[in-house]
Design an enzyme around this catalytic site. Sequence first.
Site, PDB file in Angstrom:
ATOM      1  N   GLU A 260       9.147  18.108 -25.061  1.00  0.00           N
ATOM      2  CA  GLU A 260       8.427  18.438 -23.820  1.00  0.00           C
ATOM      3  C   GLU A 260       8.931  19.776 -23.259  1.00  0.00           C
ATOM      4  OE1 GLU A 260       5.821  16.759 -22.808  1.00  0.00           O
ATOM      5  OE2 GLU A 260       6.069  14.607 -23.151  1.00  0.00           O
TER       6      GLU A 260
ATOM      7  N   ASN B 178      -0.802  18.628 -20.852  1.00  0.00           N
ATOM      8  CA  ASN B 178      -1.138  17.616 -21.857  1.00  0.00           C
ATOM      9  C   ASN B 178      -1.167  18.184 -23.271  1.00  0.00           C
ATOM     10  OD1 ASN B 178      -1.478  15.692 -19.824  1.00  0.00           O
ATOM     11  ND2 ASN B 178      -3.591  16.348 -19.477  1.00  0.00           N
TER      12      ASN B 178
ATOM     13  N   ARG C 196       0.818  -1.229   0.000  1.00  0.00           N
ATOM     14  CA  ARG C 196       0.000   0.000   0.000  1.00  0.00           C
ATOM     15  C   ARG C 196       0.850   1.277   0.000  1.00  0.00           C
ATOM     16  NH1 ARG C 196      -3.117  -2.811   3.947  1.00  0.00           N
ATOM     17  NH2 ARG C 196      -4.887  -3.834   2.953  1.00  0.00           N
TER      18      ARG C 196
ATOM     19  N   LYS D   8       2.757  11.381 -11.367  1.00  0.00           N
ATOM     20  CA  LYS D   8       1.866  10.527 -12.160  1.00  0.00           C
ATOM     21  C   LYS D   8       2.600   9.228 -12.443  1.00  0.00           C
ATOM     22  CE  LYS D   8      -1.125  13.546 -14.872  1.00  0.00           C
ATOM     23  NZ  LYS D   8      -1.471  13.923 -16.253  1.00  0.00           N
TER      24      LYS D   8
ATOM     25  N   ARG E  72      -3.237  21.825 -14.418  1.00  0.00           N
ATOM     26  CA  ARG E  72      -2.285  20.751 -14.753  1.00  0.00           C
ATOM     27  C   ARG E  72      -2.581  20.137 -16.124  1.00  0.00           C
ATOM     28  NH1 ARG E  72       0.472  16.009 -10.997  1.00  0.00           N
ATOM     29  NH2 ARG E  72       1.708  15.173 -12.698  1.00  0.00           N
TER      30      ARG E  72
ATOM     31  N   HIS F  55       7.479   8.815 -27.688  1.00  0.00           N
ATOM     32  CA  HIS F  55       6.474   9.656 -27.044  1.00  0.00           C
ATOM     33  C   HIS F  55       6.728  11.138 -27.387  1.00  0.00           C
ATOM     34  CE1 HIS F  55       3.640  11.001 -23.991  1.00  0.00           C
ATOM     35  NE2 HIS F  55       4.581  11.797 -23.506  1.00  0.00           N
TER      36      HIS F  55
ATOM     37  N   HIS G 234      -0.762  16.034 -26.332  1.00  0.00           N
ATOM     38  CA  HIS G 234      -0.776  14.628 -25.924  1.00  0.00           C
ATOM     39  C   HIS G 234      -1.995  13.860 -26.418  1.00  0.00           C
ATOM     40  CE1 HIS G 234       2.576  15.901 -23.503  1.00  0.00           C
ATOM     41  NE2 HIS G 234       2.739  14.713 -23.000  1.00  0.00           N
TER      42      HIS G 234
ATOM     43  N   LYS H 219       6.999  22.888 -14.118  1.00  0.00           N
ATOM     44  CA  LYS H 219       6.184  21.717 -13.756  1.00  0.00           C
ATOM     45  C   LYS H 219       5.872  21.748 -12.258  1.00  0.00           C
ATOM     46  CE  LYS H 219       4.863  17.137 -14.507  1.00  0.00           C
ATOM     47  NZ  LYS H 219       4.986  15.903 -15.245  1.00  0.00           N
TER      48      LYS H 219
ATOM     49  N   HIS I  91      -0.950  10.739 -28.211  1.00  0.00           N
ATOM     50  CA  HIS I  91      -1.300   9.378 -27.775  1.00  0.00           C
ATOM     51  C   HIS I  91      -1.990   8.613 -28.907  1.00  0.00           C
ATOM     52  CE1 HIS I  91      -1.171  10.350 -23.167  1.00  0.00           C
ATOM     53  NE2 HIS I  91       0.013  10.232 -23.717  1.00  0.00           N
TER      54      HIS I  91
ATOM     55  N   GLU J 282      -4.814  17.293 -11.224  1.00  0.00           N
ATOM     56  CA  GLU J 282      -5.282  17.652 -12.566  1.00  0.00           C
ATOM     57  C   GLU J 282      -6.776  17.933 -12.649  1.00  0.00           C
ATOM     58  OE1 GLU J 282      -3.133  15.674 -15.801  1.00  0.00           O
ATOM     59  OE2 GLU J 282      -4.994  15.702 -16.928  1.00  0.00           O
TER      60      GLU J 282
HETATM   61  N1  LIG Z   1       4.464  10.335 -15.536  1.00  0.00           N
HETATM   62  C1  LIG Z   1       4.432  11.401 -16.306  1.00  0.00           C
HETATM   63  O1  LIG Z   1       4.060  12.500 -15.874  1.00  0.00           O
HETATM   64  C2  LIG Z   1       4.885  11.278 -17.723  1.00  0.00           C
HETATM   65  C3  LIG Z   1       5.132  12.423 -18.489  1.00  0.00           C
HETATM   66  C4  LIG Z   1       5.627  12.269 -19.771  1.00  0.00           C
HETATM   67  C5  LIG Z   1       5.884  10.998 -20.282  1.00  0.00           C
HETATM   68  N2  LIG Z   1       5.627   9.904 -19.511  1.00  0.00           N
HETATM   69  C6  LIG Z   1       5.923   8.556 -19.998  1.00  0.00           C
HETATM   70  O2  LIG Z   1       7.318   8.450 -20.202  1.00  0.00           O
HETATM   71  C7  LIG Z   1       7.559   7.439 -21.182  1.00  0.00           C
HETATM   72  C8  LIG Z   1       8.576   7.949 -22.172  1.00  0.00           C
HETATM   73  O3  LIG Z   1       9.764   8.219 -21.481  1.00  0.00           O
HETATM   74  P1  LIG Z   1      11.176   8.264 -22.234  1.00  0.00           P
HETATM   75  O4  LIG Z   1      11.062   9.127 -23.427  1.00  0.00           O
HETATM   76  O5  LIG Z   1      12.175   8.548 -21.208  1.00  0.00           O
HETATM   77  O6  LIG Z   1      11.306   6.784 -22.830  1.00  0.00           O
HETATM   78  P2  LIG Z   1      12.058   5.482 -22.314  1.00  0.00           P
HETATM   79  O7  LIG Z   1      11.979   5.338 -20.874  1.00  0.00           O
HETATM   80  O8  LIG Z   1      11.554   4.365 -23.164  1.00  0.00           O
HETATM   81  O9  LIG Z   1      13.571   5.783 -22.719  1.00  0.00           O
HETATM   82  C9  LIG Z   1      13.915   5.920 -24.073  1.00  0.00           C
HETATM   83  C10 LIG Z   1      15.122   5.009 -24.417  1.00  0.00           C
HETATM   84  O10 LIG Z   1      16.289   5.566 -23.831  1.00  0.00           O
HETATM   85  C11 LIG Z   1      16.992   4.554 -23.112  1.00  0.00           C
HETATM   86  N3  LIG Z   1      17.746   5.264 -22.085  1.00  0.00           N
HETATM   87  C12 LIG Z   1      17.305   5.798 -20.936  1.00  0.00           C
HETATM   88  N4  LIG Z   1      18.270   6.501 -20.341  1.00  0.00           N
HETATM   89  C13 LIG Z   1      19.364   6.374 -21.114  1.00  0.00           C
HETATM   90  C14 LIG Z   1      20.683   6.889 -21.032  1.00  0.00           C
HETATM   91  N5  LIG Z   1      21.042   7.727 -20.072  1.00  0.00           N
HETATM   92  N6  LIG Z   1      21.573   6.532 -21.991  1.00  0.00           N
HETATM   93  C15 LIG Z   1      21.194   5.717 -23.005  1.00  0.00           C
HETATM   94  N7  LIG Z   1      19.961   5.245 -23.166  1.00  0.00           N
HETATM   95  C16 LIG Z   1      19.046   5.567 -22.219  1.00  0.00           C
HETATM   96  C17 LIG Z   1      15.918   3.647 -22.629  1.00  0.00           C
HETATM   97  O11 LIG Z   1      16.448   2.389 -22.289  1.00  0.00           O
HETATM   98  C18 LIG Z   1      15.020   3.599 -23.859  1.00  0.00           C
HETATM   99  O12 LIG Z   1      15.525   2.703 -24.810  1.00  0.00           O
HETATM  100  C19 LIG Z   1       6.229   7.109 -21.793  1.00  0.00           C
HETATM  101  O13 LIG Z   1       5.778   5.879 -21.280  1.00  0.00           O
HETATM  102  C20 LIG Z   1       5.320   8.227 -21.330  1.00  0.00           C
HETATM  103  O14 LIG Z   1       3.977   7.830 -21.226  1.00  0.00           O
HETATM  104  C21 LIG Z   1       5.148  10.025 -18.249  1.00  0.00           C
END
Ligand SMILES: NC(=O)c1ccc[n+]([C@@H]2O[C@H](COP(=O)([O-])OP(=O)(O)OC[C@H]3O[C@@H](n4cnc5c(N)ncnc54)[C@H](O)[C@@H]3O)[C@@H](O)[C@H]2O)c1
Length: 356
Positions: free
Chosen positions: A181, A241, A117, A139, A237, A261, A244, A223, A248, A233
């Site tokens: 972003e 998006n 939990r 999130k 907030r 993304h 997005h 942020k 998406h 949100e």
């Molecule tokens: N929680 C939130 O508020 C929020 C906001 C925006 C996006 N997201 C989510 O984030 C995700 C996308 O995140 P992302 O773009 O970081 O993608 P990701 O986590 O898939 O990373 C992209 C690639 O980079 C690699 N990588 C990571 N760090 C590295 C480094 N330092 N050196 C070499 N390679 C590295 C990873 O292994 C992967 O292959 C999506 O699932 C999206 O929905 C969440």
Amino acid sequence: MTNVHVELGERSYHIHIAADNLRQLKTLLPDLNKNVFVLSNPTVAKHYFAQVEEALVEHHLVLFEMDDGEQYKSLSSFEAITNKLIAEGFSRDCAIVALGGGVVGDLAGFVAATYHRGVDFYQIPTTLLSQVDSSVGGKTAINHPQGKNLIGAFYQPKAVVIDLNCLATLTERDYRSGLAEIVKYGIIYDADFFQWLEQHADALSKRSESALQYAIQRSCEIKAEIVAKDERESGIRAWLNLGHTFGHAIEAATEYGDWTHGEAVAAGTIIASKLSEKTQRMSSSDFRRVLNLMSTLQLPTQAPNMAFADWLSYMKRDKKVKDNRINFVLPLGLGKAEVTNNLTDEELAAVLTECC
Ligand SMILES: NC(=O)c1ccc[n+]([C@@H]2O[C@H](COP(=O)([O-])OP(=O)(O)OC[C@H]3O[C@@H](n4cnc5c(N)ncnc54)[C@H](O)[C@@H]3O)[C@@H](O)[C@H]2O)c1
């Protein structure tokens, strides 16, 4: 070193931003529990886990390497991770540390929110996108085959540690995805920052440390300010998006494979800005500035070609749908945005045709 504070009462925390922060983990995380479960993936762990281990030598660390990719932000990964936590005897006084990009961070956060939990959670984001966006604000989520982030929770980390050095190993494509972003913050919240980005686009493309330090700090400040005003949100907030809803849809239509993304958000932001231009929310010259900045940063400005009915069906699965109406975030010039569900299908179809 820069320190950005996220003010959320008893759930407040700091975002530490500097080069070489991994080596400072012991000092930056003074309250870290003894038993630490590190979620990462092979791509990231091979570069950075040894540094984490060295800095936290007094702790008992277990590393779990999930498979790399958006498709693994899934229920089956969630199950495998909780199985490992239970098998290793982690109890309520453990901490979960996310060492990776947004995929690792979102999943680790959701595990932390639900395991016993709720256990302590820390973010060490290693992609630009996760440093400026997903690691901050609480999130957490996993995907369902029917849609992205459909299962999740609001769960704040205890701290976020950003090490600029991690960006050196990022692929060009993943690096640029994070820039999308960053541009978003300028459009929705801070016209001066947008202008700064225009002036420093070359420096950012070359991964200049000073430009990155400022861009990451300003993005985290924005942020943090927005999340402090509206953690769950119900209002402002939602501006985060921007792009997005369309993004998406692009990701889902291309089965979370062809588009990152950030790329999908970039193309989605152009669609949203075009809608703003067409409905007199944004001037044509501001629209051109958005388009030019995304192009200069070599981000996609055109969405894949898709039938209007398909756009609608993907967008209607989005969490931002209320009473079967899609909520769109549209920029109001530069530096402000609004949420509206008052677009007609004709307006939408015309812009989607133009932007695909
Ligand atoms: N929680 C939130 O508020 C929020 C906001 C925006 C996006 N997201 C989510 O984030 C995700 C996308 O995140 P992302 O773009 O970081 O993608 P990701 O986590 O898939 O990373 C992209 C690639 O980079 C690699 N990588 C990571 N760090 C590295 C480094 N330092 N050196 C070499 N390679 C590295 C990873 O292994 C992967 O292959 C999506 O699932 C999206 O929905 C969440």
